[in-house]
Design a protein around this motif. Structure first.
Motif, PDB file in Angstrom:
ATOM      1  N   ARG A 340      27.847 -19.226  54.891  1.00  0.00           N
ATOM      2  CA  ARG A 340      27.814 -20.669  55.130  1.00  0.00           C
ATOM      3  C   ARG A 340      27.750 -21.471  53.828  1.00  0.00           C
ATOM      4  O   ARG A 340      28.266 -22.583  53.750  1.00  0.00           O
ATOM      5  CB  ARG A 340      26.606 -21.036  55.988  1.00  0.00           C
ATOM      6  N   VAL A 341      27.124 -20.913  52.814  1.00  0.00           N
ATOM      7  CA  VAL A 341      26.909 -21.665  51.570  1.00  0.00           C
ATOM      8  C   VAL A 341      28.210 -22.197  50.974  1.00  0.00           C
ATOM      9  O   VAL A 341      28.306 -23.393  50.652  1.00  0.00           O
ATOM     10  CB  VAL A 341      26.126 -20.801  50.553  1.00  0.00           C
ATOM     11  N   PRO A 342      29.261 -21.379  50.787  1.00  0.00           N
ATOM     12  CA  PRO A 342      30.473 -21.932  50.169  1.00  0.00           C
ATOM     13  C   PRO A 342      31.152 -23.000  51.018  1.00  0.00           C
ATOM     14  O   PRO A 342      31.697 -23.968  50.478  1.00  0.00           O
ATOM     15  CB  PRO A 342      31.371 -20.706  49.988  1.00  0.00           C
ATOM     16  N   VAL A 343      31.110 -22.849  52.322  1.00  0.00           N
ATOM     17  CA  VAL A 343      31.715 -23.849  53.211  1.00  0.00           C
ATOM     18  C   VAL A 343      30.958 -25.170  53.115  1.00  0.00           C
ATOM     19  O   VAL A 343      31.558 -26.248  52.980  1.00  0.00           O
ATOM     20  CB  VAL A 343      31.735 -23.337  54.664  1.00  0.00           C
ATOM     21  N   LEU A 344      29.644 -25.099  53.168  1.00  0.00           N
ATOM     22  CA  LEU A 344      28.832 -26.310  53.082  1.00  0.00           C
ATOM     23  C   LEU A 344      28.954 -26.969  51.719  1.00  0.00           C
ATOM     24  O   LEU A 344      28.920 -28.202  51.613  1.00  0.00           O
ATOM     25  CB  LEU A 344      27.373 -25.980  53.390  1.00  0.00           C
ATOM     26  N   ALA A 345      29.101 -26.172  50.673  1.00  0.00           N
ATOM     27  CA  ALA A 345      29.274 -26.743  49.332  1.00  0.00           C
ATOM     28  C   ALA A 345      30.573 -27.543  49.253  1.00  0.00           C
ATOM     29  O   ALA A 345      30.612 -28.647  48.694  1.00  0.00           O
ATOM     30  CB  ALA A 345      29.258 -25.632  48.288  1.00  0.00           C
ATOM     31  N   LEU A 346      31.642 -26.997  49.806  1.00  0.00           N
ATOM     32  CA  LEU A 346      32.916 -27.722  49.810  1.00  0.00           C
ATOM     33  C   LEU A 346      32.812 -28.986  50.650  1.00  0.00           C
ATOM     34  O   LEU A 346      33.353 -30.055  50.274  1.00  0.00           O
ATOM     35  CB  LEU A 346      34.027 -26.821  50.325  1.00  0.00           C
ATOM     36  N   LYS A 347      32.144 -28.927  51.771  1.00  0.00           N
ATOM     37  CA  LYS A 347      31.980 -30.112  52.607  1.00  0.00           C
ATOM     38  C   LYS A 347      31.149 -31.176  51.878  1.00  0.00           C
ATOM     39  O   LYS A 347      31.338 -32.378  52.101  1.00  0.00           O
ATOM     40  CB  LYS A 347      31.319 -29.733  53.929  1.00  0.00           C
ATOM     41  N   ALA A 348      30.250 -30.727  50.992  1.00  0.00           N
ATOM     42  CA  ALA A 348      29.413 -31.673  50.254  1.00  0.00           C
ATOM     43  C   ALA A 348      30.184 -32.376  49.148  1.00  0.00           C
ATOM     44  O   ALA A 348      29.823 -33.492  48.756  1.00  0.00           O
ATOM     45  CB  ALA A 348      28.210 -30.942  49.662  1.00  0.00           C
ATOM     46  N   GLY A 349      31.242 -31.735  48.635  1.00  0.00           N
ATOM     47  CA  GLY A 349      32.032 -32.354  47.578  1.00  0.00           C
ATOM     48  C   GLY A 349      32.267 -31.491  46.359  1.00  0.00           C
ATOM     49  O   GLY A 349      32.783 -31.962  45.344  1.00  0.00           O
ATOM     50  N   VAL A 350      31.919 -30.215  46.427  1.00  0.00           N
ATOM     51  CA  VAL A 350      32.101 -29.284  45.315  1.00  0.00           C
ATOM     52  C   VAL A 350      33.578 -28.917  45.170  1.00  0.00           C
ATOM     53  O   VAL A 350      34.319 -28.900  46.148  1.00  0.00           O
ATOM     54  CB  VAL A 350      31.230 -28.027  45.553  1.00  0.00           C
ATOM     55  N   ASP A 351      33.979 -28.597  43.928  1.00  0.00           N
ATOM     56  CA  ASP A 351      35.351 -28.157  43.660  1.00  0.00           C
ATOM     57  C   ASP A 351      35.443 -26.680  43.291  1.00  0.00           C
ATOM     58  O   ASP A 351      36.413 -26.016  43.636  1.00  0.00           O
ATOM     59  CB  ASP A 351      35.956 -28.968  42.506  1.00  0.00           C
TER      60      ASP A 351
END
Length: 607
Positions: A340-351
């Protein structure tokens, strides 16, 4: 085009990429119209990518080995166990990665020529693939206590030492020289400067990695170092947003909470990041910390859309690359699973998703999130465009390879080493000098006993601190004896050090993170009881002096790397005057509410 130990260079797939992005790096420096044209070209590249290729561009992974195609057997075994591949080339082909991060412990950074050859091998492995793109190779080269590339590269004092020097020119010079050397080895993204304001002496993870405790002073040095890296053609990375300076928990091992109010964040934590953005910072790294005043959801900042999109993107106006701190750290894994961490990071605005603990799990989780509609391809393409735009700005589409000649002309050359020594001399801080004990004279104190803590050596050291310091003092004409007493000396070790003072005219003792219960205090107290003059050097945190108020002469070097220890030796011997000033306050040990030495404290010699 020349390469370092790479054989043939350009592949047909690379020529195709270059044709689509000709002159990209030059165009990006021109203006908004040119940038729009470049973006159009990059978007055409993205439109030809498969979904799997798009997912891969968002990941930056570790890999074991000194070579992209022929690592040692132990590194092959480590790659198979952790990553499911044998080599860096196989890793890139399997996941179509956007970047690789170098670590010394992964055996990526043996020496400059090997690093350059590894970088070229990584670039070829990617560019030889269908629709191959250049790789963005990164590392943590903060200098001071965090350096992945060691000697013979030039190693500078760390951030708190630079804060003690207080010179924007020195910070800019550091960034420019360090960036040039990294670029010569094929490393184009450096995870520095640390923009955290260290206001908590108990901070276990930032400390001397910060420029200091004054937000404005930190902001000025962050901006200056950023400008230096910008001039070198290497991407700097301000970290750790929104600010990791006031915590007593290390986010590698726990989940820190920052209790600052929104107003406190604005005045204390935000200024260095604002300054970095104004200076044109290319990337910003997130922190695995909880900041309830900025987001009360309980999510770490790395996974917080209110923080990364609402504050960093929208309020601060930042449109560069956002990279996570390493995703194998406990601070980001305690609330959610690794899928879940990478998906949530992308949803937060990470590149960029850095160093996922299980790359296969993370990569497939992002792929599935797009296939299931939780993430859109358009969202991925926003981040890919930022990453490709940065690669283009750094010249990776025009010239991804480096040469052995470039290494020889650039890395660890005399001018760079001399600049590091001069900067270090301006950072050593004299905190106490009762009776003008310092500088020591070869006439009155010809024989020196050098004892003290010998913590694990960072890159940039030639040996234990006691040995390095003793050797530096010997070069200045003293007769020296080195004796390691460790960070927790036993009674027998203390007794041995006391006995060794019989043949010494003075004692120089290195202290390392002295606490109220540390047996280092016992060591110093018993050395003082011999009646021999004692000079103490805090080789990490300057706060040590509060625990040892009876020492007649106390200096701070802020790290135990060679460049800082050699500078401290020159100060001790009077070859240069101490010029550093405390960038953090030192509180009294018996009354932490009161300052023993304020920000700006620092003595010099009378003659």
């Amino acid at each position: 085009m020349s390469t370092a130990g790479t054989g043939n260079t350009a592949a047909p797939s690379r020529r195709t990429v270059l044709a689509a992005t000709a002159g990209v790096s030059a165009s990006l420096a021109v203006g908004t119209t040119a940038r729009a044209a470049v973006d159009d070209g990059l978007k055409r590249l993205i439109s030809r990518m498969s979904l799997e290729e798009k997912v891969g561009q968002l990941f930056v992974s570790r890999v074991y080995g000194h070579s992209a195609t022929a690592p040692d057997q132990a590194d092959i075994d480590a790659n198979l166990e952790e990553l499911g591949v044998r080599t860096a080339a196989e890793l890139i082909a399997k996941y179509r990665l956007g970047g690789i991060i170098y670590f010394a412990w992964a055996h990526n950074t043996r020496d400059p020529h090997q690093i350059a050859a590894l970088s070229n091998g990584i670039q070829r492995a990617s560019l030889d693939l269908p629709r191959g793109l250049p790789m963005l190779i990164s590392t943590d080269q903060e200098h001071g206590i965090v350096a992945r590339v060691g000697r013979p590269a030039t190693l500078f004092p760390g951030a708190m030492a630079i804060g003690a020097g207080g010179s924007g020119t020195d910070a800019r010079t550091l960034g420019r020289i360090a960036g040039r050397e990294l670029r010569a080895m094929g490393i184009r993204q450096d995870y520095t400067p640390v923009a955290d304001v260290n206001v908590n002496p108990a901070n276990p993870v930032i400390g001397v990695r910060s420029f200091g405790s004054d937000p404005d002073a930190v902001a000025a040095l962050v901006a200056a170092e950023t400008q230096g890296y910008e001039a070198s053609g290497v991407a700097a990375t301000a970290k750790h947003f929104p600010g990791h300076g006031d915590t007593e928990v290390d986010s590698h091992y726990g989940f820190p909470t920052i209790t600052h109010t929104r107003a406190q964040w604005e005045t204390l934590d935000a200024p260095p990041f604002r300054a970095a953005i104004a200076a044109g910072i290319d990337s910003i790294m997130t922190a695995h910390i909880l900041v309830p005043a900025l987001d009360d959801s309980g999510d770490p900042a790395t996974l917080s859309r209110p923080i990364l999109t609402g504050i960093l993107r929208e309020r601060l106006g930042y449109d560069g690359v956002v990279v996570t701190d390493a995703l194998d750290m406990a601070g980001v894994r305690q609330k959610y699973g690794d899928d879940r961490v990478p998906v949530l990071a992308l949803k937060a605005g990470v590149d960029q998703l850095l160093n996922a603990p299980e790359l296969d799990v993370a990569w497939n989780a992002v792929l599935k999130a797009v296939q299931d509609g939780e993430l859109t391809e358009a969202r991925l393409e926003e981040s890919i465009l930022r990453v490709l735009r940065l690669k283009a700005k750094l010249g990776l589409f025009d010239e991804p390879y480096v040469s052995g000649g470039g290494v020889d002309r650039t890395v660890g050359v005399k001018g760079h080493l001399a600049a590091a020594d001069r900067i270090a001399e301006r950072t050593t801080t004299l905190l106490v000098n009762e009776g003008d004990l310092l500088p020591l004279s070869r006439r009155t104190h010809p024989r020196l006993l050098v004892v003290g803590a010998d913590p694990a050596s960072p890159s940039g050291t030639t040996g234990p601190p006691t040995g390095v310091l003793a050797a530096a003092l010997a070069e200045l004409g003293f007769t020296t004896t080195a004796l390691s007493t460790g960070t927790a000396p036993s009674a027998a070790t203390v007794a041995g050090a006391v006995a060794a003072t019989r043949d010494a005219d003075a004692v120089v003792v290195g202290t390392y993170n002295v606490s109220a219960t540390s047996t280092q205090k016992t060591l110093v107290q018993q050395l003082l009881a011999t009646g021999k003059p004692v000079v103490a050097l805090a080789i990490r945190n300057p706060y040590d002096v509060a625990q040892l108020p009876s020492v007649p002469a106390y200096l701070a070097s802020y790290s135990w790397t060679d460049v800082e220890l050699r500078a401290a030796a020159r100060v001790i011997a009077g070859r240069v005057r101490p010029r550093g000033r405390l960038p953090v306050p030192v509180q009294r040990a018996d009354d932490p509410a009161r300052a023993l030495y304020p920000v700006g404290h620092g003595l010099s010699y009378r003659t």
